[in-house]
Write an enzyme that holds these catalytic residues in place. Structure first.
Site, PDB file in Angstrom:
ATOM      1  CE1 TYR A  38      -2.022  -0.904   1.151  1.00 42.62           C
ATOM      2  CE2 TYR A  38      -3.126  -3.005   1.483  1.00 42.62           C
ATOM      3  CZ  TYR A  38      -3.156  -1.694   1.038  1.00 42.62           C
ATOM      4  OH  TYR A  38      -4.303  -1.191   0.501  1.00 42.62           O
ATOM      5  CE  LYS A  65      -2.161  -0.475  -4.689  1.00 41.86           C
ATOM      6  NZ  LYS A  65      -1.689  -1.182  -3.512  1.00 41.86           N
TER       7      LYS A  65
HETATM    8  C1  LIG Z   1      -2.200  -2.016  -2.465  1.00 43.77           C
HETATM    9  C2  LIG Z   1      -1.339  -3.022  -1.815  1.00 43.77           C
HETATM   10  C3  LIG Z   1      -1.839  -4.276  -1.421  1.00 43.77           C
HETATM   11  C4  LIG Z   1      -3.311  -4.631  -1.540  1.00 43.77           C
HETATM   12  O1  LIG Z   1      -3.738  -4.729  -2.842  1.00 43.77           O
HETATM   13  P1  LIG Z   1      -5.226  -4.364  -3.357  1.00 43.77           P
HETATM   14  O2  LIG Z   1      -5.150  -4.570  -4.810  1.00 43.77           O
HETATM   15  O3  LIG Z   1      -5.503  -2.953  -2.941  1.00 43.77           O
HETATM   16  O4  LIG Z   1      -6.156  -5.321  -2.658  1.00 43.77           O
HETATM   17  C5  LIG Z   1      -0.950  -5.191  -0.892  1.00 43.77           C
HETATM   18  N1  LIG Z   1       0.360  -4.890  -0.720  1.00 43.77           N
HETATM   19  C6  LIG Z   1       0.867  -3.700  -1.080  1.00 43.77           C
HETATM   20  C7  LIG Z   1       2.313  -3.443  -0.869  1.00 43.77           C
HETATM   21  C8  LIG Z   1       0.042  -2.725  -1.631  1.00 43.77           C
HETATM   22  O5  LIG Z   1       0.563  -1.535  -1.961  1.00 43.77           O
END
Ligand SMILES: *Cc1c(COP(=O)(O)O)cnc(C)c1O
Length: 379
Positions: free
Chosen positions: A101, A199
């Site tokens: 990411y 997510k």
């Molecule tokens: C969005 C995301 C992150 C970071 O998370 P946040 O809640 O935006 O700080 C880390 N790893 C993956 C795979 C992501 O999709």
């Protein structure tokens, strides 16, 4: 142990002893009355250190990932920062998958590097390269994101765990794309699971948060100490929203996976589309690994446009039911252009993503409506 969906609904979530409330209350309080100095009720003294709503979520997540301890944070990156600054010291090294990411890469390369923590990108599918990368004595962490964002590469967690442990290093798996419903890395030998609960765990695009779950209780103690000392905790209402969402994680992931499977097949047959990156397709280069370690293939698809970047941008802009937006994992479908949006911070680095790539977060709408939207956007 009871089944996943039963734990998602009940783990840590006993009816409130004071009132019988079936749903855990949102404990919107910063502080707790003491019965005499130091006479804490249930160990609570101050909500950065512990809050009952956050504790409930932490217990539930530990249960779903089959770990000994869960900790939740203000964001996924706050969880990652707490983890990395707990286990790394100046002079140490992080080995990370070649397409992590963008925000993870930025944290490691721009924030931690000036503090003396270096990083080495490696192709996690090349196990000899991993063996060589973990050989130096100062490697503390191997960072594996599987499936990865946005290229949907899948790494063999059990094979990595064997190599990483032989060198005395920690294997961290970012399980954000799969969610614990589809994949439980700790059961495959990983030491730490990382989530952006923003997510799939949150699942409704209304709360930002992060989590760590560990297998080893002693590592859990050290991380919990830093969680309090660094203070990047999530608030009680944010914790409650994730807790509420966990209850439907299984049914949501089943629908995300079913819809994405249909759409991936459809894209594969479309004349304007080049590569379709979806671990559920038999053509996917890591399909066998995915089939071995995941119980479904999730809702994320990336695909490339034969006509290049302009065509990719046009599809993103023409889509209607698929909303043009960053983030992923919610019930509604999203479309985005990683090169210019989520992964812009990786431009010029080894983690740069192709400009003709489009990423879909396939929601749980009726799949025929989603296909009709893609059909008009691609025509
Ligand atoms: C969005 C995301 C992150 C970071 O998370 P946040 O809640 O935006 O700080 C880390 N790893 C993956 C795979 C992501 O999709």
């Amino acid at each position: 142990m009871t089944g996943f969906n039963t734990r998602a609904i009940h783990a840590g979530q006993e009816p409130d002893p004071a009132t019988g409330a079936v749903i855990p209350p949102v404990h919107l309080t910063t502080t707790y009355k003491q019965d005499g100095v130091g006479g804490l009720r249930g160990g609570y003294e101050y909500s950065r250190s512990a809050n009952p709503t956050r504790d409930t979520l932490q217990t539930a997540l530990a249960s779903l990932e089959q770990g000994t301890r869960g900790m939740t944070f203000a964001s996924g990156l706050a969880a990652e920062d707490t983890l990395l600054r707990t286990v790394c010291r100046p002079g140490d090294q992080v080995v990370l998958g070649g397409d992590a990411y963008g925000g993870t890469y930025r944290l490691i390369s721009r924030v931690l590097e000036p503090w003396g923590v270096t990083h080495t990108p490696v192709d996690l599918n090349d196990l000899d390269a991993v063996r060589a990368a973990v050989a130096p004595e100062n490697v503390r962490v191997v960072w594996c994101e599987t499936p990865s964002n946005p290229l949907l590469n899948v790494s063999d967690i059990a094979a990595l765990a064997e190599i990483v442990h032989a060198s005395g290093t920690l294997l961290v798996v970012d399980n954000t794309f799969a969610s614990p419903y589809l994949q439980q890395p700790l059961t495959l030998g990983a030491d730490v699971v990382v989530h952006s609960t923003t997510k799939y765990l949150g699942g409704h695009s209304d709360v930002v948060g992060g989590a760590l779950v560990v297998a080893d209780a002693e590592l859990g103690e050290r991380l919990a100490y830093h969680q309090n000392a660094m203070g990047a905790v999530n608030g009680p209402f944010d914790a409650w929203l994730v807790l509420r969402s966990l209850k439907t994680l299984g049914v949501r992931m089943d629908r995300h996976s079913a819809n994405a499977g249909r759409i991936a097949e459809w894209l594969l047959a479309h004349p304007a589309v080049g590569d379709v990156l979806y671990p559920g397709l038999p053509q996917h280069r890591n399909h066998d690994i995915a089939a071995k370690q995941m119980s479904g293939f999730g809702g994320m698809i990336s695909f490339r446009l034969k006509a290049g970047e302009e065509a990719a941008l046009r599809v993103c802009e023409r889509a209607q039911l698929f909303t043009l937006a960053e983030s992923l994992g919610g019930v509604e479908s999203l479309i985005e252009h990683p090169h210019r949006m989520t992964h812009a911070s990786a431009a010029g680095s080894p983690l740069e993503v192709p400009a003709d790539l489009v990423r879909l977060s396939v929601g749980i709408e009726d799949v025929d409506d989603l296909l009709a939207d893609l059909d008009q956007a691609l025509s």
